[in-house]
Design a protein around this motif. Structure first.
Motif, PDB file in Angstrom:
ATOM      1  N   GLU A   1       0.832  -1.206   0.000  1.00  0.00           N
ATOM      2  CA  GLU A   1       0.000   0.000   0.000  1.00  0.00           C
ATOM      3  C   GLU A   1       0.866   1.255   0.000  1.00  0.00           C
ATOM      4  O   GLU A   1       0.533   2.254  -0.668  1.00  0.00           O
TER       5      GLU A   1
ATOM      6  N   SER B   1       0.453   3.887  -3.016  1.00  0.00           N
ATOM      7  CA  SER B   1       0.046   5.266  -2.724  1.00  0.00           C
ATOM      8  C   SER B   1       1.091   6.275  -3.216  1.00  0.00           C
ATOM      9  O   SER B   1       0.751   7.303  -3.819  1.00  0.00           O
TER      10      SER B   1
ATOM     11  N   LEU C   1      -5.065   0.021  -7.359  1.00  0.00           N
ATOM     12  CA  LEU C   1      -5.552  -0.892  -6.322  1.00  0.00           C
ATOM     13  C   LEU C   1      -5.778  -2.284  -6.889  1.00  0.00           C
ATOM     14  O   LEU C   1      -5.433  -3.300  -6.265  1.00  0.00           O
TER      15      LEU C   1
END
Length: 392
Positions: A298, A302, A329
């Motif tokens: 993640e 990001s 994602l």
């Protein structure tokens, strides 16, 4: 974690709590032994009466009371949920709870069997005696759908207490002076008093009006008293049927033997459920690695999305930003799917605990997750040692 069990109470203590603090009547079980015991309790195999159904309701109550209590975490919650599932499965697949294994329940089942002309709701029922056995008979009758009955007892207090407990039932009290009058209006009579002399003799029963002479029905006497409340000669009357404790004991013993046979089937089911739960429990040990791996992915996702959006300028429409976010994602989830599956040990795959450990080591090494491995390593060593002892 250590799990302590006694016959009626489950107490969980975690490391650091001395065993000496526990009541001397409790016993200590660890790990799979504790799981095995709880599953047997929920299935009714560890009850005083084999196949007892009420114990499963008590296990459910433990889960209900344990919600939000410190120490009743995910592992304990999953343990009890699986125990309840096991208990239900055993009862469904083996039917271990069927068949009366007490004199009082056998008496009620016999009465309903011998009076096919009546349903449990229409039969006129008389219970003589409101002591321990009488109360049990009344409870079994209510459970079978008989909501209306007359109870003859020397005092009204006990009958009133039973009526208060079983509020759904229509229980009428009558004094002993009205015994024969009540018997004359009854189809089935349960006798359960401590009287040393018979309450029903041949002459008095013969004088009672017939239950239904046209259909050839008989008035049924179920005598579960010791000594007997119904004189044996009453059975000689054409309009009366008499069954006593000896008759019922044969039924009870046969049902007990049947339950013992079903116990073997139940033990096979429990063994399967214990194996599945142990696999689930082991899989929970991989949760820290899974969380760290997902957090690692993640952070990269990001950062790369932010970098991409900054290069594209500030005038990007919101729908395009969302499309980029969803794309990133989706890519991460698909890439993580394989590694995540190889960290799970929930019984769906044929991976051993050692294979899971190797996968955790590999992911830790590749992605630098610094995951603590000692707990699982010790578990693997313990299981390997146990297997080696069994094989030798």
């Amino acid at each position: 974690m250590q799990t302590y069990f006694d016959t009626n109470i489950f107490v969980w203590q975690f490391s650091g709590v001395p065993v000496t603090e526990l009541c001397q009547h409790r016993f200590l079980l660890y790990n799979q032994d504790a799981t095995q015991h709880l599953f047997e309790v929920a299935a009714g195999l560890d009850s005083l009466v084999l196949g007892e159904g009420q114990i499963l309701a008590q296990v459910k109550q433990v889960v209900k009371n344990g919600q939000g209590v410190p120490g009743f975490g995910r592992k304990i919650s999953e343990l009890f949920k699986r125990a309840i599932t096991t208990g239900k499965r055993v009862r469904t697949e083996t039917n271990i709870s069927s068949g009366s294994v007490s004199v009082s329940s056998a008496a009620v089942e016999l009465a309903l069997l011998k009076l096919p002309e009546y349903s449990s709701s229409t039969a006129r029922v008389l219970i003589v005696g409101a002591g321990k056995m009488g109360k049990l008979v009344i409870r079994h009758l209510v459970a079978k759908g008989c909501k209306k009955m007359v109870v003859v007892n020397r005092t009204a207090d006990r009958v009133a207490a039973i009526r208060e407990e079983l509020m759904d039932a229509d229980i009428v009290y009558k004094p002993f002076s009205e015994l024969l009058a009540c018997a004359a209006q009854s189809d089935v009579i349960f006798t359960c008093t401590a009287s040393k002399a018979p309450l029903f003799i041949k002459e008095s029963v013969q004088a009672l009006p017939s239950v239904n002479s046209e259909d050839g029905c008989r008035r049924l006497f179920i005598d579960i008293s010791v000594p007997r409340n119904v004189e044996p000669s009453v059975a000689e009357l054409e309009g009366a049927g008499v069954y006593n404790v000896d008759d019922l004991k044969e039924v009870v013993e046969a049902n007990k033997e049947d339950r013992l046979r079903k116990k073997m089937e139940a033990e096979t089911i429990i063994a399967e459920e214990v194996k599945q739960f142990e696999a689930l429990k082991d899989s929970l040990e991989t949760v820290p690695t899974i969380k760290k791996l997902r957090a690692y992915a993640e952070r990269i996702r990001s950062a790369e999305v932010d970098k991409c959006l900054s290069k594209m300028g500030d005038d990007i429409p919101q729908n395009k930003k969302k499309a980029i976010y969803d794309l990133s994602l989706g890519i991460v989830n698909k890439l993580l799917h394989g590694p995540m599956q190889h960290l799970k040990c929930d019984g769906a795959e044929n991976r051993t605990l050692s294979e899971i450990l190797e996968n955790m080591h590999a992911l830790n090494r590749i992605f630098g997750l610094d995951t603590e491995m000692s707990v699982l390593e010790e578990k693997v060593r313990a299981k390997i040692e146990q297997n080696q002892k069994q094989s030798s």
